[in-house]
Structures are given as structure tokens and as C-alpha cells.
Scaffold this motif. Sequence first.
Motif, mmCIF file in Angstrom:
data_model
loop_
_atom_site.group_PDB
_atom_site.id
_atom_site.type_symbol
_atom_site.label_atom_id
_atom_site.label_comp_id
_atom_site.label_asym_id
_atom_site.label_seq_id
_atom_site.Cartn_x
_atom_site.Cartn_y
_atom_site.Cartn_z
ATOM 1 N N ARG A 1 0.789 -1.222 0.000
ATOM 2 C CA ARG A 1 0.000 0.000 0.000
ATOM 3 C C ARG A 1 0.818 1.267 0.000
ATOM 4 O O ARG A 1 0.612 2.153 -0.820
ATOM 5 C CB ARG A 1 -0.859 0.087 1.285
ATOM 6 N N THR A 2 1.717 1.367 0.961
ATOM 7 C CA THR A 2 2.341 2.668 1.168
ATOM 8 C C THR A 2 3.166 3.078 -0.051
ATOM 9 O O THR A 2 3.061 4.203 -0.532
ATOM 10 C CB THR A 2 3.194 2.653 2.451
ATOM 11 N N HIS B 1 4.961 6.189 11.788
ATOM 12 C CA HIS B 1 4.486 6.042 10.408
ATOM 13 C C HIS B 1 3.493 7.176 10.150
ATOM 14 O O HIS B 1 2.285 6.951 10.048
ATOM 15 C CB HIS B 1 3.801 4.671 10.277
ATOM 16 N N GLN C 1 0.611 7.122 7.369
ATOM 17 C CA GLN C 1 -0.551 6.275 7.652
ATOM 18 C C GLN C 1 -1.517 7.076 8.533
ATOM 19 O O GLN C 1 -2.739 7.009 8.358
ATOM 20 C CB GLN C 1 -0.132 4.969 8.335
ATOM 21 N N ARG D 1 3.856 0.734 14.645
ATOM 22 C CA ARG D 1 4.267 2.146 14.502
ATOM 23 C C ARG D 1 3.101 3.064 14.156
ATOM 24 O O ARG D 1 3.105 4.246 14.487
ATOM 25 C CB ARG D 1 5.357 2.231 13.437
ATOM 26 N N THR D 2 2.069 2.500 13.482
ATOM 27 C CA THR D 2 0.938 3.352 13.104
ATOM 28 C C THR D 2 0.193 3.842 14.357
ATOM 29 O O THR D 2 -0.315 4.950 14.383
ATOM 30 C CB THR D 2 -0.043 2.589 12.196
ATOM 31 N N ARG E 1 -2.128 -5.475 13.270
ATOM 32 C CA ARG E 1 -1.523 -6.797 13.064
ATOM 33 C C ARG E 1 -0.394 -6.984 14.076
ATOM 34 O O ARG E 1 0.330 -6.022 14.379
ATOM 35 C CB ARG E 1 -0.949 -6.795 11.638
ATOM 36 N N GLN F 1 3.158 -7.675 14.748
ATOM 37 C CA GLN F 1 4.241 -7.401 13.786
ATOM 38 C C GLN F 1 5.329 -8.479 13.855
ATOM 39 O O GLN F 1 6.385 -8.286 14.469
ATOM 40 C CB GLN F 1 4.848 -6.023 14.075
ATOM 41 N N PRO G 1 -4.650 -0.258 9.597
ATOM 42 C CA PRO G 1 -3.747 0.273 8.558
ATOM 43 C C PRO G 1 -3.566 -0.709 7.402
ATOM 44 O O PRO G 1 -3.112 -0.313 6.332
ATOM 45 C CB PRO G 1 -2.435 0.498 9.313
ATOM 46 N N LEU G 2 -3.887 -1.976 7.631
ATOM 47 C CA LEU G 2 -3.668 -3.066 6.672
ATOM 48 C C LEU G 2 -2.161 -3.247 6.410
ATOM 49 O O LEU G 2 -1.426 -2.301 6.555
ATOM 50 C CB LEU G 2 -4.432 -2.849 5.364
ATOM 51 N N PRO G 3 -1.634 -4.379 6.087
ATOM 52 C CA PRO G 3 -2.357 -5.595 5.789
ATOM 53 C C PRO G 3 -2.930 -6.263 7.046
ATOM 54 O O PRO G 3 -2.329 -6.176 8.123
ATOM 55 C CB PRO G 3 -1.269 -6.490 5.181
HETATM 56 C C1 NCD Z 1 1.460 -0.730 8.362
HETATM 57 C C2 NCD Z 1 2.976 -0.581 8.499
HETATM 58 O O1 NCD Z 1 3.720 -0.799 7.540
HETATM 59 O O2 NCD Z 1 3.377 -0.214 9.594
HETATM 60 N N1 NCD Z 1 1.065 -0.897 7.037
HETATM 61 C C3 NCD Z 1 0.881 0.191 6.246
HETATM 62 O O3 NCD Z 1 1.764 0.977 6.009
HETATM 63 N N2 NCD Z 1 -0.351 0.405 5.781
HETATM 64 C C4 NCD Z 1 0.901 -1.734 9.299
HETATM 65 C C5 NCD Z 1 1.452 -3.130 9.277
HETATM 66 O O4 NCD Z 1 2.340 -3.476 8.510
HETATM 67 O O5 NCD Z 1 0.925 -3.918 10.070
#
Ligand code: NCD
Length: 365
Positions: free
Chosen positions: A52-53, A130, A133, A163-164, A225, A227, A263-265
Motif C-alpha cells: 500500500r504505502t 508512520h 498512515q 508504529r501506526t 496486526r 508485527q 492500517p492493513l495488511p
Molecule cells: C502498516 C505498516 O507498515 O506499519 N502498514 C501500512 O503501512 N499500511 C501496518 C502493518 O504493517 O501492520
Amino acid sequence: MRRSLIDILDLSVRELDDLIDTASDIMERPFAYAHACEGKKLATLFFEPSTRTRLSFEAAMYELGGHVLSVTGAGGSSVSKGESIADTARTVSCYADIIAMRHPQEGAALVAARGGSIPVINAGDGGHCHPTQTLADMMTIRKEKGAFEDLTVGVCGDLKYGRTVHSLIGAMSRYRGVRFVMISPEELKVPAYVTEALDQKQIPYRETASLEEAMPALDILYMTRVQRERFDDPALYEALKDTYILTPEKMTLAKEDMIVLHPLPRVNEISVAVDTDERACYFKQVLYGKYMRMALILKLLEEPAVEKPPVQAPKGFKCVNPRCISRTEQELEPAFIRSGSKDAPVWRCLYCEAEAARDEEGPRA
Ligand code: NCD
């Protein structure tokens, strides 16, 4: 150095509002922005996996009429030869106009911003923060809830490495009447620098291990999620990975207008059956994220150069966080920020915000 976005608090409340306004305008009138970055180049330097990012940044730049240069995975760049982050940023500054960087080490984006001569956007630095996000999250919250005040925000899952969550708490803690409920197992509680900042501002929060217990009071539920990539002990990850799974049954405990963010995934912390619930907003976040990144790129490209802030380097301290960029970056001067209360000050590493330890020679600050 140029103005960068390293931490969400680098943006004022006003600036964040303006970015959401710009992003909303881009959504409504995309043609008006289709040539805004003509002749400009974004370098996406992603030293960690991302779908995504990175694509969101790249789509954002293309939709602004600009170009993209891309590095993915440390193996594909001179970082694998041992090049420092500062040198990488200085080099990329000769080719591009702005950098979006994701790196597994905490504080890497800050080092890049100080080392290069173009704006740097932190697209995730290890388990630290992050901020873009959070831009997506904040736009979703404003669209769905109308305002940021008087909300009870539940953050659930991996609050230690997520981090989000760290960036979202920072952003939301600036609004009146916001309370936090932190839902996690003991092993994955939010880092001390996050709660320290809440304590300093006297923002109410409580910690619990039970999602069911927390649910009825929440206006926002931010799921995360666990991590896996940040665990030193795979057995611990296995033991914790399924601690929270949001299901339609659990959603019956929530307010009718609570919103679910992620934030996904997702791995399996939200059952697919929740996706059709009107309160599930995580795919809206993805879309808003692209427009917020467009607004951010536009803003940072227009901002003039700023004075490089001097760093405080009191003698007698060192950063002991093994994931901090200061442990590996060539000749990086250790730097610290004073935190904690007046009576019990704490020095934290400028790059990763972990509490600094006194080195063997003893403190001289
Ligand atoms: C997040 C990240 O990379 O911190 N994903 C994102 O950028 N949308 C969340 C994650 O990986 O769990």
C-alpha cells in the motif's frame, strides 16, 4: 535542510486540517491537480516490504503529473554495500525532488532528512512511527466522525511494535476530550515514550487486555496486526498472534456509530465477515491515504529550506536500542531529548525515542 515529515507532530493541527482540505479538494477535482508536479521526481526508497504505502506514494506522484524513481529492498541498493543513510540521501538529492523512505531501523528517516537536501517523508521507520498512515487515518476519522474532539479511541493488538498506533496517538492527543483505551497483551503494551507524552499532557488513557470489555465505550476501534518481523523470539509471536480477532459477534458489543480502522495488511485480526459491516472503514483509509499523500507532496515541495535544528548531545549517555539507526550509521553523533517530568527527567534518544542509558564513564550532563 528542507522541511520534512518525520513525525506526525512535525505538522501543526492547522496544517493537518489544511492537508485534509486539500486532499478532499483533490478528490473532488482531480483534473485541477493533474499537472501540479510536472517535471518533479519522487524517489521511493523502501528498504522493507510494502504494498500500500509505496504504491500509494507512487500513484500519488503520477496523479500529480510527476515522475517516480524507485528502490525496493536493501539488496537492490548500495545500502547492501554498507552505504550510510546520510550518504544515500545526499546521493538521491542529486536525482530527485522529494524522498519517501521506509527503513527497518528506527530514526532512519530523520538521518536521511538531515543528510540530504530535499524533503524526506517517513514512510515507516522500524517499530517507531508512520506519519503518513496517520494522515490516512485522520482523513478517515474527519470524514466519518465530522471532528476529532470528544472521541474515545481504542487501539488494539501490537501496541509495542505497531508504529501506526504510536503516530495516531500523537496526532489524536492534540484534541479536546480525546481518551484512549489501549487493548493489548502485557507483552505488547505501548512504549513508555508514548504514555509519557500522554501523562505530560494529562490526557486520560487506560490499559486493558480485554477487547470485549473495552468495546462498548469506543467511538473508534483501531485494530493492528501483530508485527511478526519485529519479534526476536518466534515462539512469542506464535503465542500472541491470535490474541484478538474481531468478529461480527464482537461487533454487536459496539456502538452503532463506532468505526473500525486498520492500517492493513490484515492477517486474521479482523474476520472477513466484518467487512460488510457499515462501520468497517479500513478500505476507505487506503483510498484517503493516496489523496493525503498527494496533498503532502504538494505541500513539502513548496516549503522553503529551514535551518537544520542543532542536536543536544549531553555527555555520559548512549542509546541502547538495538533497532536504532544510531547504532549503525557511520559517525552519527549521539543526540538526546529531555523528557519525563521536571522532578524525574528522562533523556531519550533523538532518533528512536528509547530511554538513553548512562554509559560506563558515568553521566556528565
Ligand atoms: C502498516 C505498516 O507498515 O506499519 N502498514 C501500512 O503501512 N499500511 C501496518 C502493518 O504493517 O501492520
